[in-house]
Design an enzyme around this catalytic site. Structure first.
Site, PDB file in Angstrom:
ATOM      1  N   PHE A 146      39.483 -11.320 -13.190  1.00  0.00           N
ATOM      2  CA  PHE A 146      39.229 -11.178 -14.623  1.00  0.00           C
ATOM      3  C   PHE A 146      37.832 -11.687 -14.961  1.00  0.00           C
ATOM      4  CE2 PHE A 146      39.701 -12.895 -19.008  1.00  0.00           C
ATOM      5  CZ  PHE A 146      40.143 -11.751 -19.666  1.00  0.00           C
ATOM      6  N   SER A 185      42.489 -14.096  -7.659  1.00  0.00           N
ATOM      7  CA  SER A 185      42.764 -14.474  -9.040  1.00  0.00           C
ATOM      8  C   SER A 185      43.597 -13.389  -9.746  1.00  0.00           C
ATOM      9  CB  SER A 185      41.442 -14.746  -9.772  1.00  0.00           C
ATOM     10  OG  SER A 185      41.660 -15.406 -10.999  1.00  0.00           O
ATOM     11  N   MET A 186      43.112 -12.814 -10.862  1.00  0.00           N
ATOM     12  CA  MET A 186      43.843 -11.713 -11.479  1.00  0.00           C
ATOM     13  C   MET A 186      43.998 -10.564 -10.498  1.00  0.00           C
ATOM     14  SD  MET A 186      43.005  -9.272 -14.785  1.00  0.00           S
ATOM     15  CE  MET A 186      41.798  -8.288 -13.870  1.00  0.00           C
ATOM     16  N   ASP A 226      41.262 -26.256  -7.817  1.00  0.00           N
ATOM     17  CA  ASP A 226      40.873 -25.007  -8.479  1.00  0.00           C
ATOM     18  C   ASP A 226      40.808 -25.292  -9.975  1.00  0.00           C
ATOM     19  OD1 ASP A 226      40.822 -22.447  -9.709  1.00  0.00           O
ATOM     20  OD2 ASP A 226      41.909 -21.544  -8.032  1.00  0.00           O
ATOM     21  N   HIS A 240      37.778 -22.218  -6.978  1.00  0.00           N
ATOM     22  CA  HIS A 240      38.481 -20.983  -7.314  1.00  0.00           C
ATOM     23  C   HIS A 240      37.964 -19.752  -6.565  1.00  0.00           C
ATOM     24  CE1 HIS A 240      40.900 -18.185  -9.526  1.00  0.00           C
ATOM     25  NE2 HIS A 240      39.837 -17.546  -9.982  1.00  0.00           N
TER      26      HIS A 240
END
Length: 267
Positions: free
Chosen positions: A25, A93-94, A194, A224
């Site tokens: 994202f 992530s996303m 993270d 992250h």
């Protein structure tokens, strides 16, 4: 708007084992390009698309939602399955949530899933007021470049468009309900520290999926965006070994083999 230099999609024609990578994202393919190149150099067919609204300016993302982002990776998966004998979905992530939903919905068309710091929930008190605030305030400061390694930069938006953020909240809630439909082998790699997606999200994913072949790897030296961080090489090697175990045609683990007759695009 023109695509930012470095945010271009990446594609490589390799062998009969295909890999789809999904970025995060407000991010771009830049955060996953070294991972994509690593797999392409080992003879795999690789697709790393640019999600709609990403890679240009945050105002463009304000006009998109999860349906647009998911539709893009769904199209890429269908194209790979038409071309390859086995296809794996990977994500950060996303992008990890997108990969998990592809696995949940496409069943046997997905041979395995490898995700890094997969998002499962948007955290923070602001989530409760987001349905209203998004109509009053177009954006808020974002957090990109959560990387422990000095001198490394992630290419992404420094502001979060709130309409898109609200769509992300809805998307992650939906994916959470679909996680029990994930039955494929899963490699889940997450950072011990993270500042964007806490490790509790990875724990939630592991507790919800129905897969019996599950490997968890803790990344001790990265934040992250671990694919650009100190543990990047470990991510690349672990994922290639995972793919090679499930699809022997992916080539010998750890032995780069230039794809013969292949082509690479996307910078």
């Amino acid at each position: 708007m023109p695509v930012l230099p470095g945010a271009e999609p990446f594609r490589h024609e390799g062998g009969e084992v295909g890999v789809l990578l999904c970025h995060g994202f407000t991010g771009s393919p830049q955060s996953l390009r070294p991972w994509a190149r690593h797999l392409a150099d080992r003879g795999l067919t690789v697709s790393l698309p640019l999600l709609p609204g990403h890679g240009t300016r945050w105002q463009d993302m304000q006009l998109t939602g999860w349906q647009d982002w998911y539709a893009e990776v769904d199209r890429e998966l269908r194209a790979l399955t038409a071309r390859c004998a086995k296809v794996f979905v990977l994500g950060l992530s996303m992008g990890g949530a997108l990969a998990l939903r592809l696995a949940a919905r496409h069943g046997d068309a997905v041979a395995g899933v490898a995700v890094v710091n997969p998002a499962n929930k948007v955290h923070g008190a602001g989530v409760r007021v987001l349905p209203v605030v998004r109509h009053l305030v177009p954006s808020q400061p974002g957090l990109v470049g959560d990387i422990a390694k000095e001198g490394v930069r992630e290419l992404g938006y420094d502001r979060v468009p709130l309409h898109a953020a609200y769509s992300l909240v809805r998307f992650l809630r939906m994916v959470d309900t679909e996680l029990p439909q994930v039955t494929q082998p899963v490699l889940l790699m997450h950072s011990a520290v993270d500042h964007v997606v806490p490790p509790v999200d990875s724990a939630r994913v592991l507790s919800r999926i129905s897969s019996v072949d599950v490997t968890e790897v803790v990344l001790e030296q990265s934040y992250h965006v671990a694919t650009l961080d100190h543990d990047a090489e470990r991510i690349f090697e672990e994922s290639h070994a995972f793919i090679g175990r499930l699809a022997p045609g992916a080539g010998p683990t750890g032995s780069p083999a230039a794809a013969r007759g292949g082509s690479t695009s996307g910078g």
